[in-house]
Scaffold this active site. Structure first.
Site, PDB file in Angstrom:
ATOM      1  N   ARG A  58     -20.684  49.520   1.011  1.00  0.00           N
ATOM      2  CA  ARG A  58     -19.577  49.972   0.160  1.00  0.00           C
ATOM      3  C   ARG A  58     -18.221  49.462   0.630  1.00  0.00           C
ATOM      4  NH1 ARG A  58     -23.330  54.161   0.404  1.00  0.00           N
ATOM      5  NH2 ARG A  58     -22.137  55.146   2.063  1.00  0.00           N
ATOM      6  N   GLU A  95     -23.656  59.398  11.230  1.00  0.00           N
ATOM      7  CA  GLU A  95     -23.797  60.845  11.068  1.00  0.00           C
ATOM      8  C   GLU A  95     -25.275  61.234  10.975  1.00  0.00           C
ATOM      9  OE1 GLU A  95     -21.750  64.199   8.155  1.00  0.00           O
ATOM     10  OE2 GLU A  95     -21.606  62.083   7.658  1.00  0.00           O
TER      11      GLU A  95
END
Length: 173
Positions: A58, A95
């Protein structure tokens, strides 16, 4: 324009406890996407970059559009094994897992002011890895910009470069 209106949220994706922020509605709307790139340019100008690097995948979207608008070059930081020839690479924690990214060995010159771009700032691990990668490849990382910052995670504390963002959202909504 309120960019919050163009960010979708999917709870418990890609795993339980993660609230996925979906930029698809933003990209689908040309006026919202154009507005977003214009606003990112305002943030980017503060860092006076000579080149932009974007994290796969992205970061490619926002980074390449921003580089084109600013009239400067763009470098893709790819997932390991996707680039030919000599590369620099760095491994880091996400994460919800681990990753390795790399850039071509000839991506940066020593006087390049490199701006790091991605769609979202969570823990800061991707930006820290990008900053390290840019330094190893001979560039000077001067800052990082992103569309979304998840404020509870305070990722800017780990990013290793100054950070700017357009939206300050909660990780849980």
């Amino acid at each position: 324009m309120n960019l919050n209106d163009y960010i979708g949220v999917t709870p418990d994706f890609p795993k339980k406890g993660i609230s996925f922020k979906d930029i698809s509605p933003l990209l689908k709307d040309p006026k919202a996407f154009s507005y977003c790139i214009n606003e990112l340019e305002k943030l980017a100008n503060e860092y006076k970059p000579t080149i932009i690097v974007g994290a796969e995948s992205r970061g490619f979207i926002f980074g390449s559009a921003l580089a084109l608008k600013m009239g400067i070059g763009f470098v893709m930081a790819r997932k390991e094994g996707k680039l030919p020839g000599k590369t620099y690479k760095v491994s880091y924690e996400l994460e919800y897992g681990n990753a390795t990214m790399e850039v071509p060995a000839n991506s940066f010159k020593s006087d390049d002011r490199v701006l790091l771009v991605d769609d979202l700032l969570a823990t800061g691990g991707t930006f820290a890895a990008l900053a390290k990668l840019v330094k190893e490849a001979g560039g000077n990382p001067v800052g990082a910009i992103t569309v979304i910052r998840l404020y509870e995670l305070e990722g800017e504390k780990n990013a290793m470069v100054p950070c700017s963002y357009l939206l300050n959202l909660s990780d849980s909504h």
